[in-house]
Design a protein around this motif. Structure first.
Motif, PDB file in Angstrom:
ATOM      1  N   HIS A   1      -6.341  35.124   2.144  1.00 59.46           N
ATOM      2  CA  HIS A   1      -4.999  35.594   2.510  1.00 59.46           C
ATOM      3  C   HIS A   1      -4.346  34.646   3.514  1.00 59.46           C
ATOM      4  O   HIS A   1      -3.146  34.335   3.402  1.00 59.46           O
ATOM      5  CB  HIS A   1      -5.067  37.004   3.086  1.00 59.46           C
ATOM      6  CG  HIS A   1      -5.155  38.083   2.058  1.00 59.46           C
ATOM      7  ND1 HIS A   1      -4.149  38.313   1.139  1.00 59.46           N
ATOM      8  CD2 HIS A   1      -6.141  38.989   1.799  1.00 59.46           C
ATOM      9  CE1 HIS A   1      -4.498  39.327   0.352  1.00 59.46           C
ATOM     10  NE2 HIS A   1      -5.692  39.752   0.732  1.00 59.46           N
TER      11      HIS A   1
ATOM     12  N   LYS B   1      -3.180  31.545   1.778  1.00 56.25           N
ATOM     13  CA  LYS B   1      -1.970  31.805   0.982  1.00 56.25           C
ATOM     14  C   LYS B   1      -0.745  31.891   1.894  1.00 56.25           C
ATOM     15  O   LYS B   1       0.342  31.410   1.543  1.00 56.25           O
ATOM     16  CB  LYS B   1      -2.151  33.109   0.199  1.00 56.25           C
ATOM     17  CG  LYS B   1      -1.138  33.287  -0.924  1.00 56.25           C
ATOM     18  CD  LYS B   1      -1.332  32.270  -2.043  1.00 56.25           C
ATOM     19  CE  LYS B   1      -0.374  32.526  -3.196  1.00 56.25           C
ATOM     20  NZ  LYS B   1      -0.505  31.542  -4.275  1.00 56.25           N
TER      21      LYS B   1
ATOM     22  N   GLU C   1      -7.164  30.279  -7.966  1.00 49.54           N
ATOM     23  CA  GLU C   1      -6.151  31.214  -8.417  1.00 49.54           C
ATOM     24  C   GLU C   1      -5.910  31.081  -9.919  1.00 49.54           C
ATOM     25  O   GLU C   1      -5.903  29.967 -10.464  1.00 49.54           O
ATOM     26  CB  GLU C   1      -4.849  30.962  -7.651  1.00 49.54           C
ATOM     27  CG  GLU C   1      -3.776  32.003  -7.890  1.00 49.54           C
ATOM     28  CD  GLU C   1      -2.616  31.861  -6.924  1.00 49.54           C
ATOM     29  OE1 GLU C   1      -1.459  32.090  -7.345  1.00 49.54           O
ATOM     30  OE2 GLU C   1      -2.850  31.511  -5.743  1.00 49.54           O
TER      31      GLU C   1
ATOM     32  N   LEU D   1      -4.203  39.563  -5.787  1.00 45.05           N
ATOM     33  CA  LEU D   1      -3.116  39.176  -4.888  1.00 45.05           C
ATOM     34  C   LEU D   1      -1.836  39.789  -5.441  1.00 45.05           C
ATOM     35  O   LEU D   1      -1.546  39.652  -6.635  1.00 45.05           O
ATOM     36  CB  LEU D   1      -2.971  37.653  -4.802  1.00 45.05           C
ATOM     37  CG  LEU D   1      -4.012  36.890  -3.973  1.00 45.05           C
ATOM     38  CD1 LEU D   1      -3.690  35.388  -3.981  1.00 45.05           C
ATOM     39  CD2 LEU D   1      -4.079  37.387  -2.543  1.00 45.05           C
TER      40      LEU D   1
ATOM     41  N   ASP E   1      -3.947  36.384  -9.488  1.00 46.60           N
ATOM     42  CA  ASP E   1      -5.136  36.863  -8.785  1.00 46.60           C
ATOM     43  C   ASP E   1      -6.083  35.680  -8.533  1.00 46.60           C
ATOM     44  O   ASP E   1      -5.902  34.590  -9.086  1.00 46.60           O
ATOM     45  CB  ASP E   1      -5.854  37.935  -9.610  1.00 46.60           C
ATOM     46  CG  ASP E   1      -5.088  39.262  -9.637  1.00 46.60           C
ATOM     47  OD1 ASP E   1      -4.246  39.468  -8.736  1.00 46.60           O
ATOM     48  OD2 ASP E   1      -5.326  40.071 -10.555  1.00 46.60           O
TER      49      ASP E   1
END
Length: 402
Positions: free
Chosen positions: A9, A12, A282, A321, A364
């Motif tokens: 996270h 990102k 990803e 995500l 995701d």
């Protein structure tokens, strides 16, 4: 996994691009290596086999808990010396050049593992020229048979070590050189062995062979290197090599074979670092061709070659995500079998084939587990010139080091 998901996270948030990162849990690595080394009998020493993962942060984390490093090139010697200028180093590999042998001597490596009679002769000549007396172990390619394992380095035709049929010739030759000090033998016969009982019996064979040759040729047996070869079970992460049971039985073998005065060397790599590493990628596309569903990730086997190299489906966790900035529908697969692939222009760029998933969407993240050994280190990084992955190291609190 919570720490790893938190790190993803943060990555990102930091850079809104598809995730492609190696993530290493250094706290887990410390705890695991400390457990492994603490369980060893008193006369056993653990060296870390750098070929598994030679990232500087990994080396610095492992260093306080191991006796030294096992290397297979002068490049690895230099990496080890960068961590600690006096760390004990044992040097192996089947194709050492004269320059490498001379450099190993000048770097004061603790032991050189001699892999052939020709190498023995060259090393003696180089050591004499440098006016040095070099401590060596003879690497023996035993005839076997051995327990089943993923890879065999002995018991069959391979490039490793001196054929057992030639070892007595090698011993006599080694003892004839004033520039060499024969201090024992190096046995590394199998790799990725999951059978702790079979591994104990293998070490019993090593003990008996080493003692037999030491007695016959009347030289003191100082070291016996039993190699690495302790496996990781990628098919069932809950059923791993039983290290506690193994080391308990090892202590019995040492007593039974009267090996208490011999230093027994282990040179493990995969077993120490595999479980601390994750390869997080990803999903950038989901597509169907010829009745099969393919999940394409941002990355590939140029980063993480282990699954295709060993021909297995690599274990993974899925991380959803919720970000989706496109104006069209987000494609997903639900309760299907999928094949996970990378970005390369080759059908061999595969991480897992026909694996069942509950739900997975574009955007995701797939987190491949047990990626801390023979992942980045064995991969063809620049094939197709895609960007390299980030390397993220987690220690106590989430700390991003790229």
């Amino acid at each position: 996994m919570k720490k790893v998901f938190e790190a993803i996270h943060l990555l990102k948030d930091e850079k809104d691009e598809p995730i492609c990162s190696y993530i290493y849990d250094l706290d887990h690595l410390k705890k695991h290596v400390e457990f492994v080394t603490r369980a060893l009998p008193q006369n056993c020493h653990m060296y870390y086999a750098m070929k598994a993962n030679s990232e500087e942060r990994i080396l610095r984390t492992v260093h306080p808990y191991v006796k030294g490093f096992e290397v297979a090139s002068i490049g690895e010697v230099k990496k080890a010396r960068a961590v600690n200028s006096s760390v004990p180093i044992i040097f192996g590999g089947p194709g050492k050049t004269d320059k490498e042998l001379a450099s190993a001597i000048s770097e004061n490596v603790q032991l050189i593992h001699v892999e052939s009679i020709n190498e023995l002769k060259r090393l003696a000549m180089i050591a004499e020229y440098l006016n040095k007396r070099v401590s060596i172990l003879l690497r023996v390619n035993l005839r076997g048979p051995f327990p089943s394992a993923t890879l065999h380095m002995a018991g069959r035709p391979t490039q490793f070590g001196i054929d057992e049929a030639q070892i007595e010739e090698a011993i006599q030759l080694a003892l004839s050189y004033q520039s060499l000090q024969l201090e024992g033998f190096h046995f590394h016969s199998i790799s990725n062995n999951l059978d702790n009982t079979g591994h104990i019996e293998l070490i019993r064979i090593y003990c008996q062979k080493a003692k037999q040759w030491s007695r016959k040729y009347k030289f003191p047996l100082i070291y016996m290197n039993v190699g690495g070869g302790i496996g990781v079970n990628f098919s069932n992460l809950e059923q791993q090599f039983n290290w506690e049971l193994f080391t308990g039985e090892l202590q019995k073998i040492i007593v039974q074979e009267n090996m208490g005065n011999v230093v027994i060397i282990f040179e493990c790599g995969r077993f120490l670092t595999s479980s601390c590493g994750y390869y997080a990628v990803e999903v950038i596309d989901i597509k169907e061709t010829h009745g099969k569903t393919f999940v394409v990730v941002c990355g590939g086997t140029q980063h993480f070659r282990l699954p295709v190299s060993w021909q297995h489906n690599h274990p993974f966790e899925l991380m959803p995500l919720e970000r989706w900035h496109y104006p069209f529908e987000r494609k997903a697969v639900v309760n299907e079998k999928v094949t996970m692939v990378g970005q390369l222009c080759t059908p061999k760029d595969v991480f897992a084939k026909d694996v069942s998933i509950n739900q997975l969407r574009i955007g995701d993240v797939i987190v491949f587990l047990y990626a801390g050994a023979y992942g980045w280190s064995i991969s063809h990084h620049d094939f197709l010139s895609h960007p390299h992955p980030q390397h993220t190291f987690l220690e106590t609190e989430i700390e991003l080091k790229v």
